[in-house]
Structure formats: C-alpha cells, structure tokens
Enzyme design. Structure first.
Site, PDB file in Angstrom:
ATOM      1  N   HIS A 191      64.530  70.523-120.855  1.00 38.62           N
ATOM      2  CA  HIS A 191      65.093  71.220-119.701  1.00 38.62           C
ATOM      3  C   HIS A 191      66.601  71.420-119.834  1.00 38.62           C
ATOM      4  CE1 HIS A 191      61.399  69.679-117.264  1.00 38.62           C
ATOM      5  NE2 HIS A 191      61.119  70.751-117.987  1.00 38.62           N
TER       6      HIS A 191
ATOM      7  N   ILE B  15      61.166  50.131-114.667  1.00 39.96           N
ATOM      8  CA  ILE B  15      61.227  50.575-116.062  1.00 39.96           C
ATOM      9  C   ILE B  15      62.264  49.798-116.859  1.00 39.96           C
ATOM     10  CG2 ILE B  15      61.835  52.558-117.528  1.00 39.96           C
ATOM     11  CD1 ILE B  15      60.574  54.307-115.250  1.00 39.96           C
TER      12      ILE B  15
ATOM     13  N   CYS C 275      77.227  80.509-122.235  1.00 41.82           N
ATOM     14  CA  CYS C 275      77.185  81.911-121.835  1.00 41.82           C
ATOM     15  C   CYS C 275      75.761  82.419-122.000  1.00 41.82           C
ATOM     16  CB  CYS C 275      78.153  82.740-122.685  1.00 41.82           C
ATOM     17  SG  CYS C 275      77.985  84.524-122.426  1.00 41.82           S
TER      18      CYS C 275
ATOM     19  N   SER D 205      58.091  59.392-115.887  1.00 39.28           N
ATOM     20  CA  SER D 205      57.748  60.771-115.571  1.00 39.28           C
ATOM     21  C   SER D 205      56.515  60.816-114.678  1.00 39.28           C
ATOM     22  CB  SER D 205      57.472  61.569-116.849  1.00 39.28           C
ATOM     23  OG  SER D 205      57.007  62.872-116.537  1.00 39.28           O
TER      24      SER D 205
ATOM     25  N   CYS E 228      75.988  85.450-124.965  1.00 40.81           N
ATOM     26  CA  CYS E 228      76.278  85.204-126.384  1.00 40.81           C
ATOM     27  C   CYS E 228      76.025  83.767-126.819  1.00 40.81           C
ATOM     28  CB  CYS E 228      77.716  85.609-126.721  1.00 40.81           C
ATOM     29  SG  CYS E 228      78.972  84.510-126.012  1.00 40.81           S
TER      30      CYS E 228
ATOM     31  N   GLN F 147      62.652  65.175-120.344  1.00 41.60           N
ATOM     32  CA  GLN F 147      62.762  66.172-119.289  1.00 41.60           C
ATOM     33  C   GLN F 147      64.137  66.122-118.630  1.00 41.60           C
ATOM     34  OE1 GLN F 147      59.116  64.429-117.346  1.00 41.60           O
ATOM     35  NE2 GLN F 147      58.642  66.571-116.951  1.00 41.60           N
TER      36      GLN F 147
END
Length: 256
Positions: A126, A242, A134, A199, A137, A106
């Site tokens: 994400h 963690i 852009c 998360s 394009c 994420q």
C-alpha cells in the site's frame, strides 16, 4: 494471555520457525498499534477524523488536494516520533539471522525499514507514507520541505514537471503497485511458512497472499488480536498481544 499461555505460544511458534527453511511474514496494522500508529478499523481511530482522500477525488480538484494534504499532516502529527515496536524488531532479527526471507506489509508507516530492514527485504503493498511522489513523472519528494511550503502558501504541491505531488501511499481507488504485487506473489509462492501478523485479512487483494502461500504448501500461522477469516485453515492461531508473542524472537540468535 496468561504467562503460561504466552510461554506455550512462544514454544509453538519457535517450533514452526525451526522447521522452516524459507519463512516469510505478512503484516498489518496490528503490529504497529503498540508504536502509537492508529488502526484504521478501530472505532476511535484518528483515521475517522482525518479520512484518506479517494484517488479520483484527489485528482478531481485543487481544493481536494489541499484537503488531502491537511489530513495527511494531521495524521502525521498524531503519531509523530513513532519507533519500531517489539514485533518489528523481532521480524528484523529473524531476517538478519537468516530465519526469514522477507516481509510483505499492508502498512505505510515505514517501521519495518526503521527496524533495520532494507527496501529489498520489505514489500510495501500500500505504499509508504514517509515521503511523496509526483503522479506524472514519479520523482520522489521529502515531506519536510513540502510541509513548509504548504503551510506558507496553502497550495497543494506540484512537481517541476507540472504533475500533482501525492503521498507515496496507495489511495482508495488507485491501482495497486505492479512491481510490489509481483514481488509479493514470489514471496508467497516460495515460502514454506507464512506468519500473518496483525492483519484482519479482509482487505483484498493484499489479504490474498497468505492464502496463496497456504495453497502452495506453506504452513500458515496467524498472530492477531481478533479472529480472522483464515483462522479455520491456519496451522496455528495465536490470539493476543502481538508484541508480547513476538518479543522473545527479537532476542534469539538461533532457535534452539
């Protein structure tokens, strides 16, 4: 965690990894907080001072796009120089040793790639905040020249094609990237072990991928500081720091 609890967490996680032939990981903001990247949901997060611009608002006016870029560069400055932490390096090692097939993330910080993983080994749900594209394009733009020009003229960047240039992240209200979603679906359906790391597992549709893995027969291990909605269905829940939990796997060549 006390040291004996940490040792037990290492032992139990190693056993799950040793029994797996196709492990994968799903990572959120918690894996990057030790690197100085702010967690969006923390009450003192820099994200609250520089909130991301919703996609429709970004499209609506030049003034909004200018404000979005001001906030973007302010956030970049808040974690300038961030490097991969113990968790990133551990997962990179597990992938390079063939013990893990890849990572769904994420996060938009690019730290999994900075840890040595290729773009093919990381699914970014994400987007990525380390460059821009852009909207018309799809051409990629690097941030350094964009920032120099922005600070010189105060105008929101535009592409040579005339399209608006935006950080290559998925803003609130913007469609999820189709190919990344397909890749994540394949990873979740084909793994036999999913590590959900750092998360809150409340942001959908991204949070659904650990659940897809579980529903397809994979073991689910959750490593997080706080409780999550999936703790009750997980095969193992490790609650604590963690980096400390994953650190031994950064050094291990084989789990034996």
């Amino acid at each position: 965690m006390k040291q004996d609890e940490l040792d037990e967490a290492h032992r139990r996680l190693a056993a799950f990894l040793a029994d797996s032939s196709s492990a994968a990981a799903f990572t959120g903001a918690g894996i990057s907080t030790e690197c100085g990247i702010p967690d969006f949901r923390s009450k003192d997060s820099a994200w609250h001072r520089h909130p991301p611009m919703p996609f429709e608002a970004f499209l609506a006016s030049e003034d909004n796009r200018i404000l979005a870029w001001e906030r973007k560069f302010a956030m970049d400055d808040s974690y300038a120089g961030a490097k991969p932490g113990r968790g990133h390096r551990a997962l990179s090692r597990l992938v390079s040793d063939g013990l893990m097939s890849g990572i769904i993330t994420q996060n938009i910080d690019g730290l999994h790639q900075a840890s040595g993983l290729s773009a093919e080994q990381v699914v970014e749900l994400h987007g990525n905040g380390t460059y821009a594209t852009c909207l018309a394009c799809g051409v990629r733009y690097e941030l350094e020249p964009i920032r120099r020009k922005f600070e010189a003229d105060g105008r929101a960047p535009t592409c040579l094609c005339g399209g608006a240039v935006k950080s290559a992240t998925i803003a609130f209200g913007q469609a999820m990237p189709v190919e990344a979603m397909r890749r994540a679906q394949r990873v979740a359906e084909n793994c036999d072990l999913m590590l959900a790391i750092g998360s809150s597992l409340v942001v959908y549709p991204a949070a659904g991928f650990p659940l897809i893995a579980k529903e397809n027969g994979a073991a689910l291990v959750i490593i997080n500081r706080d409780p999550t909605p999936f703790d009750d269905i997980a095969d193992l829940v490790l609650r604590g720091d963690i980096g400390a939990i994953l650190e031994p796997f950064e050094r291990a060549n084989r789990l034996n």
